[in-house]
Write an enzyme that holds these catalytic residues in place. Sequence first.
Site, PDB file in Angstrom:
ATOM      1  N   GLU A  68       0.810  -1.222   0.000  1.00  0.00           N
ATOM      2  CA  GLU A  68       0.000   0.000   0.000  1.00  0.00           C
ATOM      3  C   GLU A  68       0.848   1.279   0.000  1.00  0.00           C
ATOM      4  O   GLU A  68       0.874   2.012   1.002  1.00  0.00           O
ATOM      5  CB  GLU A  68      -0.970   0.006   1.180  1.00  0.00           C
ATOM      6  CG  GLU A  68      -2.079  -1.020   1.043  1.00  0.00           C
ATOM      7  CD  GLU A  68      -3.144  -0.907   2.129  1.00  0.00           C
ATOM      8  OE1 GLU A  68      -2.866  -0.325   3.188  1.00  0.00           O
ATOM      9  OE2 GLU A  68      -4.254  -1.415   1.909  1.00  0.00           O
ATOM     10  N   GLU A  71      -6.631  -7.849  -0.694  1.00  0.00           N
ATOM     11  CA  GLU A  71      -7.132  -7.885   0.686  1.00  0.00           C
ATOM     12  C   GLU A  71      -8.634  -7.636   0.617  1.00  0.00           C
ATOM     13  O   GLU A  71      -9.067  -6.574   0.173  1.00  0.00           O
ATOM     14  CB  GLU A  71      -6.457  -6.801   1.540  1.00  0.00           C
ATOM     15  CG  GLU A  71      -4.958  -6.988   1.685  1.00  0.00           C
ATOM     16  CD  GLU A  71      -4.310  -5.946   2.596  1.00  0.00           C
ATOM     17  OE1 GLU A  71      -5.017  -5.266   3.359  1.00  0.00           O
ATOM     18  OE2 GLU A  71      -3.076  -5.794   2.523  1.00  0.00           O
TER      19      GLU A  71
HETATM   20  C1  GAL Z   1      -4.348  -2.828   4.877  1.00  0.00           C
HETATM   21  C2  GAL Z   1      -2.901  -3.270   4.897  1.00  0.00           C
HETATM   22  C3  GAL Z   1      -2.738  -4.526   5.705  1.00  0.00           C
HETATM   23  C4  GAL Z   1      -3.428  -4.409   7.001  1.00  0.00           C
HETATM   24  C5  GAL Z   1      -4.870  -4.070   6.785  1.00  0.00           C
HETATM   25  C6  GAL Z   1      -5.611  -3.934   8.083  1.00  0.00           C
HETATM   26  O1  GAL Z   1      -4.461  -1.505   4.532  1.00  0.00           O
HETATM   27  O2  GAL Z   1      -2.401  -3.490   3.616  1.00  0.00           O
HETATM   28  O3  GAL Z   1      -1.376  -4.731   5.917  1.00  0.00           O
HETATM   29  O4  GAL Z   1      -2.801  -3.433   7.749  1.00  0.00           O
HETATM   30  O5  GAL Z   1      -4.952  -2.870   6.094  1.00  0.00           O
HETATM   31  O6  GAL Z   1      -5.195  -2.854   8.827  1.00  0.00           O
END
Ligand code: GAL
Length: 700
Positions: free
Chosen positions: A180, A338
């Site tokens: 990110e 994700e």
């Molecule tokens: C995303 C990130 C993950 C994890 C998730 C929950 O933005 O890529 O590493 O941090 O959020 O916080």
Amino acid sequence: MKSNAVVTIVACLAMAASVVRANDSIQAREQVLAPGRPMLIGVDYYPEHWPRDRWETDARLMKEAGFNTVRLAEFAWIDMEPNEGRFEFGWLDDAIEVLAKHDIYVILGTPTAVMPAWVARKYPETLRTKADGTRVVWGGRKHNCYSSGAYRMLSQRIAQAMAEHFAKTPNVIGWQIDNEFGGEACHCGSCLAEFQDWLKARYGSLDELNRAWGNHFWGLKFTTWGEITIPDYATDREWVMGNPSACLDWKRFITWQQARFQAEQAEVVRAACPEDFVTHNLMGLFSSLDYYDMAADLDFVTWDNYPIWSGKPDIPYDSSLAADVMRGLKQRNFMIMEQTAGPCGWESFGRNPWPGEIRKIAYQQLAHGSDGQIWFRWRTCTVGREQYWHGLLGHDGKPLRRYREAAQTAQEFRKLESRLRGTTVVADVAIVYDYDNLWSLSFQPGFAGNSLQAAIKRYYHALTRAGVNVDIVNRRADLSRYKLVLTPDLSIMPDETARKLDAYVKNGGVLLADCRTGVKDERNLCHERTLPGLLSPALGITIEEYTSLGSDSWYKVATSDAGSTYTAIQYADWVTPQAAKAIAGYPDQWHMKPFAAVTRNEYGKGKAWYVGMVAKEDAFYDDLTRWLLEDAGVKPVVHPPLGVEASMRQGQGRKLLFLMNHTDEPKTVAVPQGRPELLSGTKTAESLTIDRFGVAVLEL
Ligand code: GAL
Ligand code: ZN
């Protein structure tokens, strides 16, 4: 997928020739749903957070769920390089082996989003400098400066060591660079010097730079390159707020810096693993980096989707918009790296997805062009800042409701897979999305409440309610294939863009433009023209004056036949129709009576619409959408009731219509009759009732 697997890939490539042909020169590596490889479905997994004797159970449960992919290691730098130059991949080899035994592919993250403590200690200049001149204190993530030679070297070296080590590991198939990218600005001397050099390369001479930034204002001219400072674009600090033109270049520079950082790692990974894909997990509507530039170097785009925060279930059209932005970056299908798996939050967590929502959220992305789904995360962590960011499994590690719902989704996706191959969203309608405008409006909205995304959402949501798919494209895209193009809030309008839009209408396109169109050039300087500038002939209007409407004022808007009324809020152009016809005006304001609120012009073979205000009611955008679609000859396949979203993927002679019920009550949709519904295996009657948070997939 390497060595012996190559043979299989070659064979499959031949079999899937039609897919490859449909995508022209796109290579297997650049497709999420690559020939010969199943749809990638799984979880973000952190073996380093759990005892080794749990790994086997995790892998077995993943396999039983129908998962075949994990992303690993994106924060595990310290575990892979515990001291400078000493690499330890044994633990990761072991974890990957356990996963491989259960036929699970691995996407490896390069771990540069968290620097190990030894990096910060030994190379303090790698820590980002804040605007107040102090360095961030090590102890979390995203701490680094992107110009630091040491950080770039160390990052490349760990990426290269990983790539070389795992090049021969058969189930490692791809790479995520960093995690990110976030547009953090570093104010250190070396970043400033890079900014100065970047400007030198861009403008050539100080005279040119001073002109481009309008530095004759407030006597801000530079006489040497070294005088250039980092502009302050924080809007809450009025008197130090930087020059808007300088701020815009600073934003462009930050993208350039982070894209370079990404490219440096991508290069070493590609050299060692030429068959593997290289991607990055973007963040949808996040707007601090120009995602068109960030995506240019990736094989395909992946992104992180978290639509559930708090409150009651709502209609998450913004996730569809984000998906369409992501698909538009390379004008190709993407993947979810994700995906929401449970309640989200660091300090406080939000709403737990209700039964059906995890599945429905995944379908929404599939329907908009996602070809792979990875849930974040496998199991809720018992330690650290993300103890409350819930995974499919809870702290207890049991495979319960959320796990079962993801498993059902995975298995359904795999069943749909053969129908999905070679399909994508094919839209007749495009909305132009542009980071220069996003940024420029963030420094100077012009009128309170104005932002590019807010403007786009008004139209996008209405088009979605109408059941129409939309492509989100940047201003450089070929627009000629669209029947309808919307360019909301394009206040930065380079002449080249205006000419392109003019030609688009002349050649038969239908265009919609609105408030603030054509105010500025690409330097963020105002054009010396009466609005809407070069688009005046196409739109058939002139705008000599305009006004903000404060929060306490509004104007009644009525269509010319007085059939419908709406409310203008926030802003109104004083639009004088020239060749254009007034479609709506302001009947109740004596001073606004000469002006139009909405106009339509016939120009060349096309039509150009203008909306000179912000309407309060969704009904306005719904009516407008009907008029526009009629002009453009675009007919939705279904007219979904409110709360049901329709999206279509097509290709290979197939059309798959996805219907998603975003509400927690059943909804009935009129659908084409006698078509297979792929999830139930039944044929449609004239209508279809979709259960709460339910989904239907019709093959048309
Ligand atoms: C995303 C990130 C993950 C994890 C998730 C929950 O933005 O890529 O590493 O941090 O959020 O916080
Ligand atoms: Zn720096």
